[in-house]
Every structure is written in C-alpha cells, then in structure tokens.
Design an enzyme around this catalytic site. Structure first.
Site, PDB file in Angstrom:
ATOM      1  N   GLU A   1       0.848  -1.196   0.000  1.00 51.00           N
ATOM      2  CA  GLU A   1       0.000   0.000   0.000  1.00 51.00           C
ATOM      3  C   GLU A   1       0.884   1.246   0.000  1.00 51.00           C
ATOM      4  O   GLU A   1       1.651   1.475   0.933  1.00 51.00           O
ATOM      5  CB  GLU A   1      -0.874  -0.033   1.265  1.00 51.00           C
TER       6      GLU A   1
ATOM      7  N   ASP B   1      -1.244  -1.313   5.636  1.00 52.32           N
ATOM      8  CA  ASP B   1      -1.131  -0.764   6.992  1.00 52.32           C
ATOM      9  C   ASP B   1      -2.083  -1.482   7.937  1.00 52.32           C
ATOM     10  O   ASP B   1      -3.130  -1.978   7.523  1.00 52.32           O
ATOM     11  CB  ASP B   1      -1.491   0.734   6.995  1.00 52.32           C
TER      12      ASP B   1
ATOM     13  N   ASP C   1      -4.370  -0.529   9.805  1.00 54.26           N
ATOM     14  CA  ASP C   1      -5.463   0.358  10.227  1.00 54.26           C
ATOM     15  C   ASP C   1      -6.680   0.129   9.331  1.00 54.26           C
ATOM     16  O   ASP C   1      -6.661  -0.756   8.473  1.00 54.26           O
ATOM     17  CB  ASP C   1      -5.011   1.831  10.198  1.00 54.26           C
TER      18      ASP C   1
ATOM     19  N   ASP D   1      -7.989   1.877   6.874  1.00 53.21           N
ATOM     20  CA  ASP D   1      -7.738   2.039   5.441  1.00 53.21           C
ATOM     21  C   ASP D   1      -6.995   0.831   4.881  1.00 53.21           C
ATOM     22  O   ASP D   1      -7.298   0.347   3.793  1.00 53.21           O
ATOM     23  CB  ASP D   1      -6.905   3.296   5.194  1.00 53.21           C
TER      24      ASP D   1
END
Ligand code: 0R9
Length: 638
Positions: A428, A501, A503, A505
């Site tokens: 990402e 990541d 998280d 997103d």
C-alpha cells in the site's frame, strides 16, 4: 366380499392401467429424474393445475402444505374438477383426470395453460408415482372424494359430505421405491412458489411445512406481479430510476408483459418465461425483447442527439449492462425446444413481443426524459468502457508477447525466475513501497507498490477494471492473464503477499485486493498462492531490549509480565511507513521471522456472497453481514 368390491375393468381401463404402469417402469421419461428434483417436480405438477385455474380466472388462493408424514397437500379455491361422469369413458371425470396420461389438454377450456406446457404430464403421473393419493373436490354443494394407490383407484368416487364452497384438494405420498429421496427441500419449493406468485399477479400462495417441531410458513401474494419480481431482484442494487418500467400487450398471438429496471451494476439479469415456465434457454420471445430494446434505445439516443451521426450504435450488451428484467408471455400452444426443452420456439412470438416492447418503450422514453437520459447515458458509458477494455486487453496481450520487458514500470522484480521460489508483495502506497524495496531480498522478493485505494472491481465490473492502471499492473505482474485467457502455468510467483497498513484504510485496501483476486483469478486463491502479511502493531522497549507485538492481546500479556517498577516504552505503528527498512525486513518480510496468513476459499459460494455483501453497492447487506458475524469481527479485521 373382497371380490365384489374389486372394481371391474374393461378394455379402456386396462389401457389406462398399462399407461400408468409405464410411468412407474420408466419414470425418467415423464419427470426427467427420480432425484430430489423429480420429487419437487411432483409438487409443481399439481400446483400448476391450480395455477391454470387461476389463469382461467376462477382461483385466487393456493395452499401448499408439506405434512408431518412427508406427504403434500395442495388445495385451490377454483371451480373444482368436474364431478359428473365422463360421457365417453363412462367413469367419473376426476378419475379420468387422475388416471389418463395427458388428460388435461383434452378437457381443458380455452385458457392459457401451464400444465399444457413443458411439464404437462399432468396429475396422473403424480398419481402413478405416489404410494397413495387422495383427491377431494368441493362442487355442486357437496364434497366428493376418491383414493388411489400407485395410481389405481381403491375407492369409488363419491360424495362424502356437504359444502357450499368450491375447490380441489389433492394429497399425495411420493413413492420411496421410485424416488432416491422423499424428503422435500422446503427452501427449494419456497423459491419456486415465490416465483409462481410473482408471475401470477395477486394470486395468493400459502406454503406450510409441518415436519419440524415448529411449523414453517410463508405467504406470497404480489399485487405488482412481475413489477414486484423486478423490485425483488433489484433489492440489493442501486437503481438508476425509481420505478421499474412496465409494458404489456395482448393479441391473437397471446399476451406479453415485461418489467425492467436499470441499476448502477454491470450484470444483465433478464429472466424470460412462457406460460410461467422459466425458459432458461431463451427463445423467440427473448429475441423479440432484445431486438426491441436495442433498436428503441438507439433510435431514442439518435433522436435526442446523444448519439451523434458519426457514433456507432450502442450494442445490445452495452444497453443491457446493469439491467434487471422479467419477460413473461402467455400463449395457447407453446412449443418448447432445446436441450432441456426450455427454449420457446413459436416464431410468431418474436415479432409480437418486439412490436409490443418497441411501442411501450418508445412511449416510456418520450414521457420520462430524465430516466431516459440516465439509461442512454449508462449504455454510452458501457460502450466507452468496453472499447477501453478491449484496447487494454489487446495492449496487455501485446505486453505478454513482448515478455518481461513490458512488466509494469513500478514493479521491482526479483532476479530469480523460478515461480516456486519467487514472491511478490503488493504494498500500500509509494512510500511503504520504497521501504519494502530497500528491505527486501531482491533475489526472490518482488515489490509492486499500489497507489491507495485500488478500484473496487466488484462495483466496477471487468470493462472499467481493465482500464485501471493499478489493476493492469497487478494482472501483468502475476502473469497468468484473466478470465478465458487465464493460464495457471504462466504464474510468475507462488506467493502473492498483500502488505497493507494495520489500520482501517489498510483493511479496506486489503479487501479490495482480495476482491480483485476473487473475481479475476480465483484459481490463484484456490492454489493457496495468496497471503496476507502481518506487520506488527506495537514495539515494546524495556531498557535496551525491544519486542514486536502483533495484537492487543500480545501487548496486554507482555506488559502484564513486566515487573512493577520496570520502565517501558510502547511505540504504536500506524503504518508500514513508520518502520525503517531494517525493521520492515525483520518484522514482516524475513521468511525466518515473519508470519503470513494464507487466504483460503473453502466455501466458494459463501465467499462469493460475502464478497458481494462486503464489496457491493449497498450498505445494508454489509451492515447485516457485520452484525451476523459480530463474533468474527476480529477475523475480518486481520
Ligand atoms: C389441487 C390441484 N388442483 C387441480 O388439480 C385442479 C384441476 C382443476 C380443474 C378445474 C378447476 N380446478 C382444478 N383444480 C376445472 C377446469 C375446467 C372446468 N372446470 C374445472 C376446464 O378446464 O374447463 N380441471 C383440470 C382439468 C379438468 N378440470 C377437467 F379436465 F376435468 F375438466
């Protein structure tokens, strides 16, 4: 005594009995299979007779009950099968209907008949394939009844009571010697009954299952008929005009009705029926419908100058992208052809349907300019996307011919060429991609940085997906091609690792990449080539020692183990970018120390539902899914 009560047979009776004997000897000739489908067919066969009575305008309610002992009772409130003796055959009409093959057609009136159509084998076949069958007719102020065993009458047809009502009730016990199973699947019957109710506006069908501890019940009645059918099929979709378009017409050929509604999706869901029979193989009625749709939309688009003179016509496929349509025709003498006899052959239906739909649709478009423009706009978009996709596909085919030289520019490939030893990281963002490139072992690890949220292929469909740079890059890097061109032997890596990541997103991007694999290269998942990288969530430092932690549970445990006065520091990693290359290597990429989660596709069907629930247009299924799987949220959020 016993002899006296034996019915006496004449030549005609013997013919009848031989007929039913043939059904028992070769049931496959009459109901195609003796599996569970054949069993369900018996139910539809009886219900179809009640539906015919509804089509004739005399029946409004059909009750279908699966009894505790596995028998089935179908009741309708029609006129009741005629109770007088059949003048020629010199026996009760009811008995003729239940013991003569194809009896229905001979006695039928002028109405459209489901039972005269594909199934058409009639109640006598059900009778022959049942250990026991009881018919009850309410007519002429009386209740009449008769019982059969394996198709043969065992009681006289006679009045057994009084009633002011009218109707027919048939209970039958499917013969376990004939069928592989006599355990009816409620859900299958339920789907069929719902469909029957959609196709016969306002007909009420009550379905009950008395076999379980608690009865199961469903009631179907649709005042909107096929309009409600289209709404039902569109229920998880984002429609581009509020109400389905409805067109109908009647003529010497029969009658036709169609309901249609476009959505923002890409699939074409057009269902076609003839006399309530699902014509899965299509036929003349469907051809007429498609012709009318393509021509009328193109003519309108030209009239409105949305299509310019130089523009080519919109194709049928472009126009049907995102369409949900139900086409239903009724005709007197349907001819069914094709491998499964589900293709309508009557040639007169082609021009008849085409005329009715052309007239109705032109009128709709003229009178509803706003939805009309949206519909044409969507088709033009589809045409453009298709052209772009074609170019993209041609380009990627060329790339493939040119070999490794045309791999995506952003790909930092590995030096080994043996796929079994090679892996690719989908990373990402460019910055994490940069770190990963520095961190990797370039001999066997390739890195493809992906910019942010890649296209949701669930929502975009193939055509737009092929024109997305990121999607193209993934396809070329993997090397197999997609769809019909997929070639497993060309796979360039045996590990495709998604690294995002830790998280929300990141979870979303991971889901988007998985959706890409699921829709375009499910074989890669099946092979076990797709993995999810596990970057750490925390770094716990105590004095000079530090430890990486991959979950909140690990953090709680580790801090709990510390002495009371020990000083420690916790660093939370929000993104891959917060780690330097050395850290990224030791925590997430070093085969000796990393943890990879292998993505599996144990249950493809469930996965498909899950993916479209999670990645489709509608928020509601997503919410429902999350509520249903609340316990598993941790799993979802890996
Ligand atoms: C529970 C399942 N219902 C039926 O099998 C059923 C058959 C049927 C019927 C008539 C009315 N209701 C029915 N329910 C009927 C048809 C006609 C005239 N009167 C009553 C007609 O078609 O003209 N019948 C189906 C065939 C026959 N009746 C007939 F051949 F005996 F006329």
């Amino acid at each position: 005594m016993a002899k006296k009560s034996e019915p006496s047979y004449d030549a005609k009776d013997i013919q009848v009995l031989e007929g039913l004997e043939a059904v028992r000897k070769r049931p496959g000739m009459y109901i195609a299979t003796t599996g569970i489908q054949g069993l369900h067919h018996l139910v539809y066969e009886i219900v179809d007779n009640s539906v015919d009575e509804a089509l004739a305008g005399y029946c409004t309610v059909i009750d279908v009950t699966i009894n505790k002992d596995g028998s089935v009772t179908v009741t309708d409130n029609g006129r009741g099968i005629p109770v007088e003796r059949h003048p020629k055959l010199r026996k009760p009409t009811v008995e003729v209907v239940l013991t003569t093959l194809h009896a229905g057609g001979k006695f039928g009136g002028e109405g459209y008949k489901v039972s005269g159509g594909l199934h058409g084998v009639g109640s006598s076949v059900v009778n022959a394939l049942s250990t026991r069958l009881i018919v009850e007719v309410k007519r002429d102020g009386k209740i009449w009844s008769q019982e059969y065993h394996q198709g043969k009458p065992v009681t006289k047809f006679e009045a057994v009571g009084k009633s002011k009502a009218t109707g027919t009730k048939i209970t039958f016990w499917p013969d376990p010697e004939i069928f592989e199973t006599v355990d009816i699947d409620y859900d299958v019957i339920k789907t069929h009954m719902r469909e029957t109710a959609f196709l016969n506006r306002d007909l009420r069908i009550n379905l009950t299952d008395l076999r379980g501890d608690e009865p199961r019940k469903d009631e179907f009645r649709y005042a909107g008929g096929i309009i409600d059918f289209v709404k039902y099929l569109s229920k998880n979709k984002e429609t581009i005009h509020a109400k389905p378009i409805y067109i109908s017409g009647e003529g010497d050929e029969g009658m036709v009705e169609v309901a249609l509604q476009w959505n923002t999706g890409y699939a074409d869901t057009t269902l076609a029926f003839a006399n309530n029979i699902n014509t899965g193989e299509g036929g003349t009625h469907l051809e007429g419908f498609k012709n009318a749709l393509t021509r009328t939309i193109n003519e309108y688009a030209r009239r409105q100058n949305i299509l310019k003179e130089k523009d080519p016509n919109l194709s049928g496929e472009d126009i049907r992208e995102g369409l949900v349509a139900v086409l239903s025709v009724k005709l007197h003498d349907p001819q069914f052809e094709g491998q499964t006899k589900t293709k309508l052959g009557n040639t007169e239906m082609r021009s008849f349907v085409q005329q009715v739909v052309t007239a109705g649709l032109s009128e709709y478009l003229e009178e509803h300019p706003r939805p009309a423009k949206l519909i044409v706009g969507k088709a033009s978009q589809a045409a453009k996307a298709r052209a772009a996709a074609r170019k993209a596909r041609e380009a990627s085919r060329k790339d493939a011919l040119l070999g490794a030289g045309s791999l995506p520019g952003k790909l930092a490939d590995c030096s080994l060429t043996d796929p079994a030893l090679s892996e690719i990281y989908f990373v990402e963002g460019d910055s994490a991609g940069g770190s990963a490139k520095q961190a990797r072992d370039r001999s066997f690890q390739a890195i493809l940085p992906l910019r942010g949220k890649i296209l949701n292929v669930e929502r975009a469909g193939q055509s737009r997906a092929f024109s997305s740079k990121e999607i193209q890059a993934m396809i070329t890097a993997i090397g197999t091609g997609v769809g019909e061109e997929f070639d497993a032997d060309k796979v360039r890596y045996h590990r495709a690792i998604i690294m995002t990541d830790a998280d929300v997103d990141g979870a979303h991007i991971r889901c988007l990449i998985l959706t890409f694999f699921y829709r375009f290269m499910p074989q890669i998942i099946e092979q076990g080539y797709v993995y999810i990288a596990q970057p750490p969530l925390y770094k716990l430092s105590v004095g000079k020692k530090s430890e990486y932690l991959y979950s909140d549970a690990q953090l709680t445990e580790a801090t709990g183990e510390l002495g009371k006065d020990e000083k420690y520091r916790i660093q939370r990693y929000k993104g891959l970018g917060e780690m330097n290359p050395a850290q990224l290597w030791e925590t997430t990429m070093d085969p000796a120390r990393r943890t990879l989660l292998q993505v599996t596709m144990d249950d493809a069907l469930l996965a498909e539902e899950t993916f479209s629930d999670l990645m489709g247009d509608q928020v509601e299924p997503r919410k429902e899914f999350i509520q249903r799987h609340a316990k598993d949220v941790r799993f979802l959020d890996i």
